[in-house]
Design a protein around this motif. Structure first.
Motif, PDB file in Angstrom:
ATOM      1  N   GLU A 184     -15.554   0.532  15.334  1.00 58.14           N
ATOM      2  CA  GLU A 184     -14.756   1.532  16.123  1.00 58.14           C
ATOM      3  C   GLU A 184     -14.202   2.405  15.510  1.00 58.14           C
ATOM      4  O   GLU A 184     -13.373   2.266  14.398  1.00 58.14           O
ATOM      5  CB  GLU A 184     -13.620   0.919  17.107  1.00 58.14           C
ATOM      6  N   ARG A 185     -14.677   3.779  15.473  1.00 65.08           N
ATOM      7  CA  ARG A 185     -14.047   4.712  14.592  1.00 65.08           C
ATOM      8  C   ARG A 185     -12.539   4.891  14.708  1.00 65.08           C
ATOM      9  O   ARG A 185     -12.132   5.094  15.877  1.00 65.08           O
ATOM     10  CB  ARG A 185     -14.785   6.150  14.623  1.00 65.08           C
ATOM     11  N   ILE A 186     -11.648   5.140  13.657  1.00 58.40           N
ATOM     12  CA  ILE A 186     -10.166   5.248  13.509  1.00 58.40           C
ATOM     13  C   ILE A 186      -9.886   6.688  13.407  1.00 58.40           C
ATOM     14  O   ILE A 186     -10.407   7.282  12.434  1.00 58.40           O
ATOM     15  CB  ILE A 186      -9.635   4.249  12.650  1.00 58.40           C
ATOM     16  N   THR A 187      -9.132   7.197  14.360  1.00 61.68           N
ATOM     17  CA  THR A 187      -8.613   8.567  14.293  1.00 61.68           C
ATOM     18  C   THR A 187      -7.092   8.585  14.287  1.00 61.68           C
ATOM     19  O   THR A 187      -6.443   7.695  15.016  1.00 61.68           O
ATOM     20  CB  THR A 187      -9.405   9.546  15.263  1.00 61.68           C
ATOM     21  N   GLU A 188      -6.516   9.813  14.100  1.00 62.84           N
ATOM     22  CA  GLU A 188      -4.940   9.929  14.347  1.00 62.84           C
ATOM     23  C   GLU A 188      -4.563   9.741  15.748  1.00 62.84           C
ATOM     24  O   GLU A 188      -3.985   9.219  16.096  1.00 62.84           O
ATOM     25  CB  GLU A 188      -4.839  11.139  13.451  1.00 62.84           C
ATOM     26  N   GLU A 189      -5.460  10.258  16.447  1.00 62.74           N
ATOM     27  CA  GLU A 189      -5.119  10.627  17.991  1.00 62.74           C
ATOM     28  C   GLU A 189      -5.333   9.239  18.522  1.00 62.74           C
ATOM     29  O   GLU A 189      -4.372   8.780  19.486  1.00 62.74           O
ATOM     30  CB  GLU A 189      -6.251  11.400  18.569  1.00 62.74           C
ATOM     31  N   LYS A 190      -6.088   8.300  18.436  1.00 64.05           N
ATOM     32  CA  LYS A 190      -6.231   7.097  18.690  1.00 64.05           C
ATOM     33  C   LYS A 190      -4.912   6.094  18.187  1.00 64.05           C
ATOM     34  O   LYS A 190      -4.390   5.049  19.053  1.00 64.05           O
ATOM     35  CB  LYS A 190      -7.530   6.231  18.207  1.00 64.05           C
ATOM     36  N   LEU A 191      -4.905   6.224  16.946  1.00 65.53           N
ATOM     37  CA  LEU A 191      -3.491   5.574  16.358  1.00 65.53           C
ATOM     38  C   LEU A 191      -2.394   5.850  17.427  1.00 65.53           C
ATOM     39  O   LEU A 191      -1.566   5.158  17.496  1.00 65.53           O
ATOM     40  CB  LEU A 191      -3.418   5.821  14.833  1.00 65.53           C
ATOM     41  N   LYS A 192      -2.225   7.134  17.533  1.00 66.67           N
ATOM     42  CA  LYS A 192      -1.165   7.631  18.151  1.00 66.67           C
ATOM     43  C   LYS A 192      -1.087   6.938  19.565  1.00 66.67           C
ATOM     44  O   LYS A 192       0.279   6.637  20.084  1.00 66.67           O
ATOM     45  CB  LYS A 192      -1.008   8.932  18.337  1.00 66.67           C
ATOM     46  N   ARG A 193      -1.992   6.940  20.189  1.00 65.84           N
ATOM     47  CA  ARG A 193      -2.125   6.473  21.615  1.00 65.84           C
ATOM     48  C   ARG A 193      -1.874   4.699  21.646  1.00 65.84           C
ATOM     49  O   ARG A 193      -0.902   4.420  22.453  1.00 65.84           O
ATOM     50  CB  ARG A 193      -3.597   6.410  22.144  1.00 65.84           C
ATOM     51  N   VAL A 194      -2.454   4.038  20.554  1.00 62.24           N
ATOM     52  CA  VAL A 194      -1.795   2.785  20.622  1.00 62.24           C
ATOM     53  C   VAL A 194      -0.409   2.681  20.177  1.00 62.24           C
ATOM     54  O   VAL A 194       0.477   1.783  20.651  1.00 62.24           O
ATOM     55  CB  VAL A 194      -2.758   1.852  19.588  1.00 62.24           C
ATOM     56  N   ASP A 195       0.186   3.342  19.473  1.00 56.03           N
ATOM     57  CA  ASP A 195       1.493   3.559  18.939  1.00 56.03           C
ATOM     58  C   ASP A 195       2.509   3.598  20.048  1.00 56.03           C
ATOM     59  O   ASP A 195       3.306   2.805  20.432  1.00 56.03           O
ATOM     60  CB  ASP A 195       1.721   4.651  18.088  1.00 56.03           C
ATOM     61  N   LYS A 196       1.783   4.694  20.904  1.00 53.16           N
ATOM     62  CA  LYS A 196       2.787   5.096  22.141  1.00 53.16           C
ATOM     63  C   LYS A 196       2.702   3.725  23.231  1.00 53.16           C
ATOM     64  O   LYS A 196       3.952   3.668  23.816  1.00 53.16           O
ATOM     65  CB  LYS A 196       2.438   6.326  22.579  1.00 53.16           C
ATOM     66  N   ALA A 197       1.524   3.255  23.193  1.00 49.99           N
ATOM     67  CA  ALA A 197       1.497   2.237  24.342  1.00 49.99           C
ATOM     68  C   ALA A 197       2.240   0.848  23.947  1.00 49.99           C
ATOM     69  O   ALA A 197       3.344   0.199  24.742  1.00 49.99           O
ATOM     70  CB  ALA A 197      -0.067   1.598  24.384  1.00 49.99           C
ATOM     71  N   GLU A 198       2.311   0.655  22.538  1.00 53.59           N
ATOM     72  CA  GLU A 198       3.271  -0.639  22.317  1.00 53.59           C
ATOM     73  C   GLU A 198       4.750  -0.128  22.216  1.00 53.59           C
ATOM     74  O   GLU A 198       5.449  -0.966  22.794  1.00 53.59           O
ATOM     75  CB  GLU A 198       2.670  -0.713  20.653  1.00 53.59           C
ATOM     76  N   GLN A 199       4.904   1.104  21.740  1.00 47.82           N
ATOM     77  CA  GLN A 199       6.371   1.428  21.885  1.00 47.82           C
ATOM     78  C   GLN A 199       6.793   1.323  23.388  1.00 47.82           C
ATOM     79  O   GLN A 199       8.052   0.886  23.720  1.00 47.82           O
ATOM     80  CB  GLN A 199       6.545   2.817  21.490  1.00 47.82           C
ATOM     81  N   PHE A 200       6.129   1.852  24.355  1.00 47.06           N
ATOM     82  CA  PHE A 200       6.491   1.462  26.018  1.00 47.06           C
ATOM     83  C   PHE A 200       6.826   0.112  26.301  1.00 47.06           C
ATOM     84  O   PHE A 200       7.610  -0.357  26.820  1.00 47.06           O
ATOM     85  CB  PHE A 200       5.433   2.077  26.671  1.00 47.06           C
ATOM     86  N   LEU A 201       5.688  -0.893  25.846  1.00 45.66           N
ATOM     87  CA  LEU A 201       6.166  -2.249  26.087  1.00 45.66           C
ATOM     88  C   LEU A 201       7.365  -2.749  25.380  1.00 45.66           C
ATOM     89  O   LEU A 201       7.974  -3.393  25.918  1.00 45.66           O
ATOM     90  CB  LEU A 201       4.917  -2.942  25.680  1.00 45.66           C
ATOM     91  N   ILE A 202       7.653  -2.364  24.056  1.00 47.64           N
ATOM     92  CA  ILE A 202       8.844  -2.565  23.467  1.00 47.64           C
ATOM     93  C   ILE A 202      10.099  -2.342  24.327  1.00 47.64           C
ATOM     94  O   ILE A 202      10.925  -2.958  24.354  1.00 47.64           O
ATOM     95  CB  ILE A 202       8.752  -2.159  21.837  1.00 47.64           C
ATOM     96  N   ASP A 203      10.001  -0.944  24.620  1.00 42.79           N
ATOM     97  CA  ASP A 203      11.020  -0.310  25.585  1.00 42.79           C
ATOM     98  C   ASP A 203      11.237  -1.173  26.714  1.00 42.79           C
ATOM     99  O   ASP A 203      12.569  -1.220  27.273  1.00 42.79           O
ATOM    100  CB  ASP A 203      10.844   1.169  25.580  1.00 42.79           C
ATOM    101  N   LEU A 204      10.299  -1.653  27.185  1.00 44.48           N
ATOM    102  CA  LEU A 204      10.436  -2.552  28.506  1.00 44.48           C
ATOM    103  C   LEU A 204      11.045  -3.962  28.084  1.00 44.48           C
ATOM    104  O   LEU A 204      11.185  -4.727  29.172  1.00 44.48           O
ATOM    105  CB  LEU A 204       9.122  -2.784  29.284  1.00 44.48           C
ATOM    106  N   GLY A 205      11.080  -4.225  26.897  1.00 47.18           N
ATOM    107  CA  GLY A 205      11.860  -5.589  26.646  1.00 47.18           C
ATOM    108  C   GLY A 205      10.905  -6.756  26.003  1.00 47.18           C
ATOM    109  O   GLY A 205      11.358  -7.679  25.746  1.00 47.18           O
TER     110      GLY A 205
END
Length: 271
Positions: A184-205
């Motif tokens: 799966e090709r890695i791009t900066e946009e995809k990395l940011k998407r994953v980062d924001k998704a994980e941060q959202f879960l972290i913020d939920l506790g």
């Protein structure tokens, strides 16, 4: 050999080095290693942290804050893994390419500034998974003191707690590039998407989380003890809504839960 005996062996090994650079991510292992090295060698230790699209800002800030609090000399370098030939195509040896580029840069600093060694924080448990990055570390003669003395992750957490390190119970982290299936090709946009998704879960506790990227599907890995939280309709709806905003069409919960190297399972299945 118990954890305390391994600790004494580690201290002796580091004192032999006289001066060293520690590749410092701010995680459990490298934080423990850096603190032990600084206690043994003082300002003859330099912490070097790489900034890149695969390394979330929260992790960088943790590393920077730790070095500042303990008065440890700290340096930042830029890792340009997405520009490395072949890296963005996400081959099975992706980690090898990244580590080779990163540690070559750190070795150059050591050469220019007179540090005798470069050390990194992989532990004894890391030998049990597919980790091509370890090959780059061996080729470049980077020292892995925690592995040398046989310290496991659990022992490092125990010793970190005894030392009063806040990272003793910090969730494990691997670079964001590990969230993608090989090929799966890695791009900066995809990395940011994953980062924001994980941060959202972290913020939920949620503590230990991974959001694995499968095209338009996000596969969430959490600890089994957190499964029941997804029975709460409000949490499910908020996660689904947020992930849709980030561009995912489907959102799933992995029924096995969090485990390291789950993307390597496809390599095993192909054999």
């Amino acid at each position: 050999m118990n954890a305390n005996a391994k600790m004494e062996k580690l201290k002796a090994r580091i004192k032999e080095m006289e001066s060293t650079i520690v590749a410092f991510s701010g995680g459990v292992d490298s934080t423990f290693l850096l603190k032990v090295a600084h206690d043994a060698l003082g300002n003859k230790v330099l912490a070097v942290t790489a900034r890149s699209a695969s390394f979330p800002e929260r992790e960088f800030k943790d590393a920077e804050k730790f070095a500042f609090e303990y008065g440890i000399p700290f340096r930042t370098i830029i890792s340009e893994e997405l520009e490395l030939e072949g890296f963005a195509q996400n081959p099975p040896n992706r980690c090898y390419l990244c580590k080779k580029e990163l540690f070559n840069k750190i070795k150059q600093i050591a050469k220019d500034e007179g540090f005798k060694f470069v050390v990194e924080g992989s532990n004894y448990d890391d030998l049990g998974d597919y980790r091509p990055g370890l090959r780059a570390i061996e080729e470049l003669e980077i020292v892995s003191p925690l592995r040398e003395v046989g310290l496991t992750k659990d022992e490092i957490r125990l010793l970190s707690k005894e030392m009063g390190l806040k990272t003793w119970n910090k969730p494990s982290f691997a670079c964001l590039s590990s969230r993608f299936p090989y090929g799966e090709r890695i791009t900066e946009e995809k990395l940011k998407r994953v980062d924001k998704a994980e941060q959202f879960l972290i913020d939920l506790g949620f503590g230990q989380v991974r959001v694995r990227y499968h095209g338009n599907l996000a596969r969430i890995e959490v600890k089994e003890r957190d499964f029941e939280r997804f029975l709460d309709k409000q949490i499910r709806n908020s996660v689904y809504t947020k992930f849709k905003e980030l561009g995912f069409v489907y959102v799933s919960l992995d029924l096995i839960g969090y485990r390291t190297g789950s993307m390597n399972e496809e390599l095993v299945n192909k054999d």
